[in-house]
Design an enzyme around this catalytic site. Structure first.
Site, PDB file in Angstrom:
ATOM      1  CB  THR A 144      33.412  28.786  45.735  1.00  0.00           C
ATOM      2  OG1 THR A 144      33.263  29.791  46.731  1.00  0.00           O
ATOM      3  CG2 THR A 144      32.127  28.708  44.930  1.00  0.00           C
ATOM      4  CB  SER A 179      27.145  35.944  42.841  1.00  0.00           C
ATOM      5  OG  SER A 179      28.158  34.970  42.655  1.00  0.00           O
ATOM      6  CE1 TYR A 181      33.399  31.800  40.658  1.00  0.00           C
ATOM      7  CE2 TYR A 181      32.678  32.656  42.787  1.00  0.00           C
ATOM      8  CZ  TYR A 181      33.512  31.842  42.035  1.00  0.00           C
ATOM      9  OH  TYR A 181      34.451  31.057  42.662  1.00  0.00           O
ATOM     10  CG  HIS A 182      29.291  32.336  44.818  1.00  0.00           C
ATOM     11  ND1 HIS A 182      29.312  33.703  44.887  1.00  0.00           N
ATOM     12  CD2 HIS A 182      30.344  31.912  45.555  1.00  0.00           C
ATOM     13  CE1 HIS A 182      30.337  34.096  45.637  1.00  0.00           C
ATOM     14  NE2 HIS A 182      30.982  33.039  46.063  1.00  0.00           N
ATOM     15  CE  LYS A 185      34.398  28.388  40.879  1.00  0.00           C
ATOM     16  NZ  LYS A 185      35.589  27.782  40.318  1.00  0.00           N
TER      17      LYS A 185
HETATM   18  P1  NAD Z   1      42.296  34.230  38.769  1.00  0.00           P
HETATM   19  O1  NAD Z   1      41.310  35.028  37.999  1.00  0.00           O
HETATM   20  O2  NAD Z   1      43.463  34.934  39.360  1.00  0.00           O
HETATM   21  O3  NAD Z   1      42.865  33.045  37.842  1.00  0.00           O
HETATM   22  C1  NAD Z   1      42.068  32.308  36.952  1.00  0.00           C
HETATM   23  C2  NAD Z   1      42.921  32.047  35.713  1.00  0.00           C
HETATM   24  O4  NAD Z   1      42.136  31.259  34.799  1.00  0.00           O
HETATM   25  C3  NAD Z   1      43.309  33.318  34.992  1.00  0.00           C
HETATM   26  O5  NAD Z   1      44.694  33.328  34.730  1.00  0.00           O
HETATM   27  C4  NAD Z   1      42.503  33.291  33.694  1.00  0.00           C
HETATM   28  O6  NAD Z   1      43.155  33.890  32.609  1.00  0.00           O
HETATM   29  C5  NAD Z   1      42.295  31.796  33.508  1.00  0.00           C
HETATM   30  N1  NAD Z   1      41.069  31.467  32.752  1.00  0.00           N
HETATM   31  C6  NAD Z   1      39.795  31.831  33.024  1.00  0.00           C
HETATM   32  N2  NAD Z   1      38.953  31.325  32.099  1.00  0.00           N
HETATM   33  C7  NAD Z   1      39.725  30.617  31.226  1.00  0.00           C
HETATM   34  C8  NAD Z   1      39.451  29.870  30.061  1.00  0.00           C
HETATM   35  N3  NAD Z   1      38.201  29.737  29.599  1.00  0.00           N
HETATM   36  N4  NAD Z   1      40.477  29.253  29.435  1.00  0.00           N
HETATM   37  C9  NAD Z   1      41.750  29.370  29.875  1.00  0.00           C
HETATM   38  N5  NAD Z   1      42.074  30.083  30.986  1.00  0.00           N
HETATM   39  C10 NAD Z   1      41.073  30.708  31.638  1.00  0.00           C
HETATM   40  O7  NAD Z   1      41.471  33.437  39.889  1.00  0.00           O
HETATM   41  P2  NAD Z   1      42.011  32.736  41.227  1.00  0.00           P
HETATM   42  O8  NAD Z   1      41.780  33.660  42.350  1.00  0.00           O
HETATM   43  O9  NAD Z   1      43.353  32.185  40.997  1.00  0.00           O
HETATM   44  O10 NAD Z   1      40.965  31.558  41.359  1.00  0.00           O
HETATM   45  C11 NAD Z   1      41.249  30.301  40.766  1.00  0.00           C
HETATM   46  C12 NAD Z   1      40.090  29.355  41.008  1.00  0.00           C
HETATM   47  O11 NAD Z   1      39.908  29.177  42.406  1.00  0.00           O
HETATM   48  C13 NAD Z   1      38.761  29.841  40.454  1.00  0.00           C
HETATM   49  O12 NAD Z   1      38.056  28.757  39.878  1.00  0.00           O
HETATM   50  C14 NAD Z   1      38.029  30.353  41.669  1.00  0.00           C
HETATM   51  O13 NAD Z   1      36.651  30.217  41.498  1.00  0.00           O
HETATM   52  C15 NAD Z   1      38.557  29.459  42.761  1.00  0.00           C
HETATM   53  N6  NAD Z   1      38.543  30.134  44.065  1.00  0.00           N
HETATM   54  C16 NAD Z   1      39.268  31.271  44.278  1.00  0.00           C
HETATM   55  C17 NAD Z   1      39.238  31.891  45.529  1.00  0.00           C
HETATM   56  C18 NAD Z   1      39.989  33.162  45.834  1.00  0.00           C
HETATM   57  O14 NAD Z   1      39.818  33.705  46.939  1.00  0.00           O
HETATM   58  N7  NAD Z   1      40.847  33.653  44.938  1.00  0.00           N
HETATM   59  C19 NAD Z   1      38.452  31.324  46.550  1.00  0.00           C
HETATM   60  C20 NAD Z   1      37.718  30.174  46.284  1.00  0.00           C
HETATM   61  C21 NAD Z   1      37.767  29.574  45.038  1.00  0.00           C
HETATM   62  N1  USQ Z   2      33.189  42.461  51.604  1.00  0.00           N
HETATM   63  C1  USQ Z   2      33.169  43.609  52.375  1.00  0.00           C
HETATM   64  N2  USQ Z   2      33.964  44.645  51.988  1.00  0.00           N
HETATM   65  C2  USQ Z   2      34.783  44.581  50.891  1.00  0.00           C
HETATM   66  C3  USQ Z   2      34.797  43.392  50.125  1.00  0.00           C
HETATM   67  C4  USQ Z   2      33.982  42.367  50.509  1.00  0.00           C
HETATM   68  O1  USQ Z   2      32.458  43.709  53.372  1.00  0.00           O
HETATM   69  O2  USQ Z   2      35.473  45.558  50.612  1.00  0.00           O
HETATM   70  C5  USQ Z   2      32.367  41.312  52.028  1.00  0.00           C
HETATM   71  C6  USQ Z   2      31.439  40.777  50.949  1.00  0.00           C
HETATM   72  O3  USQ Z   2      30.211  41.468  50.943  1.00  0.00           O
HETATM   73  C7  USQ Z   2      31.316  39.311  51.361  1.00  0.00           C
HETATM   74  C8  USQ Z   2      32.660  39.000  51.988  1.00  0.00           C
HETATM   75  O4  USQ Z   2      33.274  40.253  52.300  1.00  0.00           O
HETATM   76  O5  USQ Z   2      30.339  39.179  52.362  1.00  0.00           O
HETATM   77  C9  USQ Z   2      33.578  38.219  51.070  1.00  0.00           C
HETATM   78  O6  USQ Z   2      33.694  38.926  49.853  1.00  0.00           O
HETATM   79  P1  USQ Z   2      34.950  38.710  48.881  1.00  0.00           P
HETATM   80  O7  USQ Z   2      34.824  39.663  47.749  1.00  0.00           O
HETATM   81  O8  USQ Z   2      36.205  38.700  49.656  1.00  0.00           O
HETATM   82  O9  USQ Z   2      34.733  37.193  48.429  1.00  0.00           O
HETATM   83  P2  USQ Z   2      33.638  36.539  47.501  1.00  0.00           P
HETATM   84  O10 USQ Z   2      32.887  37.503  46.686  1.00  0.00           O
HETATM   85  O11 USQ Z   2      32.864  35.584  48.344  1.00  0.00           O
HETATM   86  O12 USQ Z   2      34.537  35.735  46.465  1.00  0.00           O
HETATM   87  C10 USQ Z   2      35.856  35.266  46.770  1.00  0.00           C
HETATM   88  C11 USQ Z   2      36.513  34.867  45.450  1.00  0.00           C
HETATM   89  C12 USQ Z   2      35.706  33.747  44.819  1.00  0.00           C
HETATM   90  C13 USQ Z   2      35.556  32.607  45.798  1.00  0.00           C
HETATM   91  C14 USQ Z   2      34.971  33.073  47.125  1.00  0.00           C
HETATM   92  C15 USQ Z   2      35.030  32.010  48.209  1.00  0.00           C
HETATM   93  O13 USQ Z   2      36.573  36.004  44.567  1.00  0.00           O
HETATM   94  O14 USQ Z   2      36.385  33.292  43.650  1.00  0.00           O
HETATM   95  O15 USQ Z   2      34.713  31.625  45.253  1.00  0.00           O
HETATM   96  O16 USQ Z   2      35.787  34.158  47.637  1.00  0.00           O
HETATM   97  S1  USQ Z   2      33.591  32.021  49.226  1.00  0.00           S
HETATM   98  O17 USQ Z   2      33.427  33.356  49.794  1.00  0.00           O
HETATM   99  O18 USQ Z   2      33.808  31.040  50.260  1.00  0.00           O
HETATM  100  O19 USQ Z   2      32.479  31.695  48.374  1.00  0.00           O
END
Ligand code: NAD
Ligand code: USQ
Length: 397
Positions: A144, A179, A181-182, A185
């Site tokens: 991420t 966070s 979470y971050h 990664k």
């Molecule tokens: P999502 O939650 O929709 O999908 C993740 C999937 O992984 C789910 O179906 C869940 O059931 C499965 N999963 C989680 N833990 C597991 C485990 N231990 N074993 C088997 N399956 C498991 O998430 P997403 O939005 O599709 O994100 C996918 C990936 O991309 C993540 O690693 C996330 O960090 C990364 N990512 C997402 C975004 C975003 O904006 N959605 C942005 C940047 C990075």
């Molecule tokens: N935010 C608002 N209002 C909202 C929701 C979010 O102002 O209603 C702000 C947050 O405070 C943050 C920004 O928007 O500053 C982005 O928040 P987000 O919830 O859209 O994204 P984030 O928490 O960063 O996480 C999402 C995905 C995560 C991925 C990440 C990419 O859930 O899996 O890793 O985007 S990145 O942001 O580049 O780290």
């Protein structure tokens, strides 16, 4: 190619599995459906009515004649994961299977621990399984952009060349995640880099920005293939949330000043990036890092864009500044490089006014399913909750 999609029932994973299958690749979906369980835990649901994985796959087969293998299990369970690798013999494994919400990881200690155990142990298992069973296989890992945080210098793609006391080296770019979470990664990135070095594994870490949109060509073929569209405070990402808010005339929830700037990309670009990276693998022992986003915006840029387009569509869109629930810079320098995927051939879908109106139209189509209670932020970075007696229980405030 034979490509295993870990997390193939999720948002990015489902769109990617369909896209790669449509391109003629042999695809296996690996998932334990934990994400569907976390929605139940939180009492939230996707705006779009997603079907079960068997229903999705049956519809895909009926429409296209294509099949995908499925492996239902936990990637943090080594025996399950190794069994899948041995049976499917992938040339590439795309690893999406992690707990991906920053707010979820900040609910309390249990959620923080769960997030890091789930994410870090799944990736470690994958590294060991590849070393043991498929050493030529390319790991495509979703990282991420949030690993870098918001430094007061340009963000490079993974590495930075530094001169210090007259000496010069190219080193991993400093990480300042925001966070637990971050942070998971960042731990993954270190583990993968180390495994590439000692075992000669090939891996690409895709530092993806915030993804928006739900429709890809494949998903649009039939309602049974619809992808998730999360708009709740824990799993909903900012642009998807703003579209859902605009659709029902609820104020756009800008946290604090809204100067938080991030990289963004259309889900159609996510799936294309994954294919490009699979087709152009890293070399043995190489750990590549690509920044996977196409444009950067501040939260206020997006709110104003949605407000303008929403009003043109006749929607009463207002912007509300809420007390910031997260600890993050609300105005800062941000300039992140992102040329490696365009060098491989990515042609981005940029966020035009017409694209914004099509995103809002998806939210309007399902507006009867929108629950405005999901918009209110309840997880606060400063006040993680007290311990609960039950595992991963969340009590509504
Ligand atoms: P999502 O939650 O929709 O999908 C993740 C999937 O992984 C789910 O179906 C869940 O059931 C499965 N999963 C989680 N833990 C597991 C485990 N231990 N074993 C088997 N399956 C498991 O998430 P997403 O939005 O599709 O994100 C996918 C990936 O991309 C993540 O690693 C996330 O960090 C990364 N990512 C997402 C975004 C975003 O904006 N959605 C942005 C940047 C990075
Ligand atoms: N935010 C608002 N209002 C909202 C929701 C979010 O102002 O209603 C702000 C947050 O405070 C943050 C920004 O928007 O500053 C982005 O928040 P987000 O919830 O859209 O994204 P984030 O928490 O960063 O996480 C999402 C995905 C995560 C991925 C990440 C990419 O859930 O899996 O890793 O985007 S990145 O942001 O580049 O780290």
């Amino acid at each position: 190619m034979r490509i295993a999609i870990l997390g193939g029932d999720g948002y990015c994973g489902w769109a990617t599995a369909l896209y790669l299958s449509s391109k003629g690749h042999s695809v296996a979906i690996v998932d334990n459906f934990s994400r569907r369980l976390w929605d139940f835990e939180l009492g939230v649901e996707t705006l779009t009515p997603i079907r079960s994985l068997p229903e999705r796959l049956a519809a895909w087969q009926q429409l296209t004649g294509r099949t995908m293998e499925t492996y239902v299990g936990d990637v943090a369970d080594y025996d399950f994961l190794a069994g899948m690798i041995a049976s499917f013999e992938p040339e590439a494994v795309v690893h999406f299977a992690e707990q991906r919400s920053a707010p979820y990881s900040m609910i309390d200690r249990k959620h923080a621990v769960f997030t890091q155990v789930n994410n870090v142990s799944g990736t470690l298992n994958l590294l060991f399984a590849i070393r043991e069973l498929a050493p030529e296989c390319h790991i495509v890992k979703l990282g991420t952009m949030g690993e870098y945080g918001t430094p007061n210098i340009d963000i490079e793609e993974g590495y930075i060349t530094i001169e210090h006391n007259g000496r010069r080296d190219t080193l991993p770019f400093p990480m300042q995640p925001g966070s637990f979470y971050h942070l998971s990664k960042v731990h993954d990135s270190h583990n993968i880099r180390f495994a590439c070095k000692i075992w000669g594994i090939r891996a690409t870490d895709l530092n993806q920005g915030v993804v928006y949109g739900t429709l890809t060509n494949e998903v649009q073929l039939d309602e049974a293939l619809i992808n998730r569209f999360d708009y709740d405070e824990v799993f909903g990402t900012v642009l998807n949330r703003f579209c859902a808010q605009a659709a029902i005339g609820s104020p756009l929830t800008v946290y604090g000043k809204g100067g938080q700037t991030r990289g963004f990309l259309d889900i159609r670009d996510t799936v294309r990036c994954i294919e490009l990276v699979c087709l152009n693998p890293a070399s043995r022992g190489e750990f590549r890092v690509f920044n996977q986003f196409t444009e950067q915006f501040s939260v206020m840029d997006l709110a104003q864009l949605i407000q303008m387009v929403g009003r043109e569509m006749g929607l009463p869109v207002e912007i509300e500044h809420l007390p910031p629930p997260r600890v993050e810079a609300e105005s800062h320098y941000y300039n992140a490089k992102h040329s490696k995927l365009t060098d491989l051939g990515l042609q981005p879908h940029l966020l035009s006014d017409s694209l914004v109106s099509s995103l809002i139209e998806v939210a309007l189509r399902y507006r009867h399913r929108i629950n405005p209670a999901f918009f209110t932020p309840q997880v606060n970075w400063r006040l993680t909750r007290n311990e609960r007696s039950t595992a991963l229980a969340v009590t509504p405030q």
